[in-house]
Design a protein around this motif. Structure first.
Motif, PDB file in Angstrom:
ATOM      1  N   UNK A  84      43.202  46.739  38.712  1.00  0.00           N
ATOM      2  CA  UNK A  84      42.422  45.795  38.482  1.00  0.00           C
ATOM      3  C   UNK A  84      42.416  44.363  39.479  1.00  0.00           C
ATOM      4  N   UNK A  85      41.789  43.420  39.426  1.00  0.00           N
ATOM      5  CA  UNK A  85      41.686  42.350  40.451  1.00  0.00           C
ATOM      6  C   UNK A  85      43.115  41.715  40.361  1.00  0.00           C
ATOM      7  N   UNK A  86      43.846  41.517  41.458  1.00  0.00           N
ATOM      8  CA  UNK A  86      45.074  40.627  41.444  1.00  0.00           C
ATOM      9  C   UNK A  86      44.763  39.359  41.343  1.00  0.00           C
ATOM     10  N   UNK A  87      45.146  38.674  40.126  1.00  0.00           N
ATOM     11  CA  UNK A  87      45.018  37.179  39.971  1.00  0.00           C
ATOM     12  C   UNK A  87      46.061  36.611  40.664  1.00  0.00           C
ATOM     13  N   UNK A  88      46.029  36.131  41.947  1.00  0.00           N
ATOM     14  CA  UNK A  88      46.861  35.372  42.772  1.00  0.00           C
ATOM     15  C   UNK A  88      47.490  34.164  42.181  1.00  0.00           C
ATOM     16  N   UNK A  89      48.583  33.702  42.313  1.00  0.00           N
ATOM     17  CA  UNK A  89      49.064  32.226  42.188  1.00  0.00           C
ATOM     18  C   UNK A  89      49.089  31.803  43.760  1.00  0.00           C
ATOM     19  N   UNK A  90      48.626  30.513  43.748  1.00  0.00           N
ATOM     20  CA  UNK A  90      49.060  30.022  45.200  1.00  0.00           C
ATOM     21  C   UNK A  90      50.294  30.122  45.778  1.00  0.00           C
TER      22      UNK A  90
END
Length: 774
Positions: free
Chosen positions: A601-607
């Protein structure tokens, strides 16, 4: 007396008198929209001999200034009359002049009218203040300095004769008709005025350039009539402001009396406004008012060419865009103040002369005249164009021509999200360049790694992820490391299917499958890491189907009694605590195609930074708080720029130059994403179904076509497109904040193309067939 609905009208009659003797009988009538009967207030104005004297002095210096080179007034002057004039002295005179006006209008005898008006009016009211007087000196005073007018931002003053009546109109036009007389242009540039009027696409403008008297007369008699009479060129007043002359060409000057019969006929046929964008026009206004024309705009004194043109530009823009007549004049007049360092008192000059018996005019847009055939053509095209544009955009998108733009928009949204706090469940042990150099090992030996694992194990981490490959010994200490890794049940080692870094990389010898995870990543064609690979098929070299991030998250969540279901089953969602993870499908989001094989899936980055860090040296020396380790996931990896495997991320590509992120930081992002979804309900990045995106793109194509068809006026349409795109951007951004990635570039293009297709196609053709495009 008539008035415009919604506007308040105040008529002030000064009665008999003059500046030297005063005005003992001043009356004010107030018409409010909800009441057809006026309120009446009385007052007086005292003698103002000083004001009379200073006006004479002000006018003398002002006229001398306009005879200096470079001012280019719209009045012919004799250059031999040039005198030396001090602008400093003139500035002092202006200050005194304004002060005396203020004192005069603030006199106790007049304050009753001022107070009564203020008690009945609100600052947001739109107010027409009409001053009835025949006194030429009073008509020249800059009445806008009355504090009442400055305190009411939607009020403007007009002059009127004491007697007036209404003229019955025999013509009613749906579209504005303007007769523009461009007279003698010697020394001035009235071609700019012509350009301004030519930009009015919703009015019919006929130009007479340096015409003869017969040509002017003939046009005024036109059977179709006129709404606006415009003059630009040289003019002047005579006989104490009772008459005026305009230079229609270099040889001839005309007065209103020369055209009296033609003008009376034009007024009866609907002429509403005369604009004399020229010098000293109060004499012209006096004669025209006697013919009962509804509205006149003139300049009180001599006016510079640049001032006259700027007033016209701003008035036409405001009036044709929907502002009321009075507000349009006030806005245009006040904007002249910006020129007063070069042309003193520029904002004092424009003045309205109003017939109070007439309703203030409004700008009219032309009708949309359609035949039945053109209506059918219109309806067909309005329906077909959005569909055609949508299909074209989908084809372009399928060819992959928009993928780069869409991924850049995705990166922009990712970077634009608010920062999130560090993930307190994760600790990163960095092996920095200093650590490597101090140990003189590459990158660190098995003995050093064994010592590090033992140090960490003392403080009871919940799981330890080793991102260093250990398929081959790194002496000394290989036997000890092998025993440590086999005995430490919370350790997850790494292997790799990837061949680009010299792989595949085998699993460490003797490590159980449940303590093994792959660290492979999916790099997009532009070199950026945006996806999270969780499951793959096992191989003999890397004997696990689970990613390192998923294995570490499982060990952490097991302590919370949270276990996955459907794990690794192709095309099925994965339920894990509060999270539901769905694999991406082909053509998801902005991608043209996605490779088959694997579950991602898409990687939901944190800052960045993602979590707290310690260096190898700090851990080995015991220079840390043990609570940083207890019950956390500890990730061990290289961050040395020389040795570490690193990747571009949406955050790094937004910088110049672009920055890469070490692999251990990427693994921390992946682990944090799973934990945050399962424990905190932080959403994973979702995309719409294919049909959802088709409808989304088609909707915005329809918006572009609707703007072209429904909004009249080229400037309004041009303004509406950026506003629509800004609204689209805002919607996409708000959805992205909810972790839903919807297309931005295709619908923005669909909006613009749908708009242009209608404007440059059917609308233009319909316009030529009778449909007016404003």
């Amino acid at each position: 007396m008539t008035k415009d609905k919604g506007q308040i009208t105040v008529v002030i009659n000064l009665g008999y008198g003059n500046l030297l003797s005063g005005f003992p009988n001043v009356t004010a009538l107030l018409w409010e929209p909800e009441n057809p009967r006026p309120l009446k207030f009385i007052g007086a104005l005292p003698p103002a001999t000083e004001l009379d004297a200073i006006y004479r002095r002000w006018q003398l210096i002002y006229h001398a200034l306009y005879r200096t080179p470079g001012w280019r007034p719209r009045i012919k002057i004799d250059r031999e009359d040039i005198t030396n004039v001090s602008q400093v002295e003139f500035a002092d005179i202006c200050v005194q002049y304004v002060q005396l006006i203020d004192e005069w209008l603030n006199a106790e005898e007049f304050r009753n009218i001022d107070r009564q008006l203020r008690s009945h009016l609100h600052h947001s009211d739109e107010i027409q203040v009409i001053l009835e007087t025949d006194d030429d000196r009073l008509r020249h005073l800059p009445w806008h300095f009355w504090k009442f007018l400055s305190d009411y931002p939607k009020a403007e003053l007009a002059l009127s004769a004491p007697q007036y009546q209404r003229v019955e109109k025999s013509h009613r036009r749906e579209q504005m008709r303007i007769l523009a007389i461009l007279g003698d242009s010697n020394g001035i540039d009235i071609a700019r005025d012509r350009s301004t009027l030519l930009e009015l696409s919703d009015a019919e403008t006929v130009f007479l350039v340096e015409p003869s008297r017969q040509e002017v007369d003939e046009q005024l008699w036109d059977d179709r009539g006129w709404d606006i009479l415009f003059f630009a060129g040289h003019s002047e007043s005579q006989e104490e402001g009772t008459r005026g002359l305009v230079a229609i060409n270099p040889r001839d000057k005309l007065g209103i009396y020369h055209l009296k019969l033609a003008l009376k006929t034009a007024i009866a046929r609907g002429l509403q406004l005369a604009i004399f964008n020229s010098c000293d026009g109060l004499g012209l206004a006096k004669e025209l008012a006697d013919l009962q024309i509804p509205h006149i705009i003139v300049m009180r004194e001599s006016v510079a060419d640049g001032v006259a043109h700027l007033f016209l530009v701003n008035f036409v823009k405001a009036f044709s865009s929907g502002s009321s007549f009075y507000l349009a004049v006030r806005q245009a007049r006040e904007r002249l103040q910006g020129l007063e360092d070069q042309f003193p008192c520029a904002s004092w000059l424009p003045v309205i002369c109003q017939n109070p018996a007439e309703v203030p005019m409004q700008w009219r847009s032309p009708p949309v005249v359609e035949t039945q055939q053109s209506s059918k053509v219109r309806d067909r095209w309005v329906g077909v164009i959005p569909l055609a544009v949508t299909l074209i955009l989908l084809l372009i998108r399928q060819l992959g021509l928009l993928e780069g733009w869409e991924l850049k928009a995705y990166d922009h949204f990712m970077r634009s999200r608010p920062s999130e706090p560090l993930d307190s469940r994760i600790l990163i042990v960095e092996i920095t360049e200093s650590d490597v150099q101090s140990k003189e090992e590459y990158p660190i030996s098995d003995a050093t790694l064994t010592q590090l694992l033992q140090k960490l194990e003392l403080h009871q981490p919940r799981a330890v992820g080793l991102t260093l490959y250990r398929d081959l010994p790194v002496p000394p200490g290989h036997a000890e490391l092998r025993v440590q890794m086999q005995q430490q049940s919370n350790l997850v080692a790494v292997c790799s299917f990837d061949k680009s870094y010299g792989g595949p990389v085998r699993s460490p010898v003797g490590i159980p499958t449940n303590q093994l995870g792959f660290d492979d990543v999916l790099i997009d064609p532009d070199g950026v890491l945006r996806r999270h690979l969780l499951f793959m098929s096992t191989t003999s070299e890397c004997n696990t189907g689970f990613s390192l991030s998923f294995q570490l998250a499982q060990k952490y969540l097991a302590a919370e009694k949270i276990f996955p279901n459907n794990q690794g089953i192709k095309d099925n969602p994965l339920h894990l605590g509060k999270a539901i993870l769905n694999p991406l499908e082909l053509n998801s989001g902005g991608y043209k195609t996605l490779p088959q094989g694997g579950w991602y899936g898409m990687l939901n980055y944190r800052s960045f930074p993602i979590a707290q860090t310690l260096t190898l040296t700090e851990v080995l020396n015991g220079e840390f708080n043990p609570n940083l380790v207890k019950d956390r996931i500890v990730l061990i990896g290289l961050t040395s720029k020389v040795n570490a495997k690193a990747f571009f991320t949406p955050y790094g590509v937004g910088k110049s130059p672009s920055e890469k992120v070490p692999g251990v930081m990427i693994q921390a992002q992946k682990v944090s994403e799973i934990l945050s979804a399962a424990l905190d309900g932080r959403p994973m990045i979702k995309v719409w179904s294919g049909w959802g995106e088709v409808i989304w793109i088609g909707l915005w194509s329809g918006v572009g076509s609707a703007i072209a068809w429904c909004i009249r006026g080229r400037l309004r349409r041009v303004s509406a497109i950026p506003l629509a795109i800004a609204f689209l951007y805002l919607l996409c951004y708000l959805l992205f904040l909810q972790s839903t990635w919807v297309p931005l570039i295709p619908p923005a293009l669909a909006l613009v193309i749908g708009h242009l297709s209608l404007v440059l196609g059917p609308l233009r053709r319909n316009k030529g067939q009778g449909t007016n495009d404003n």
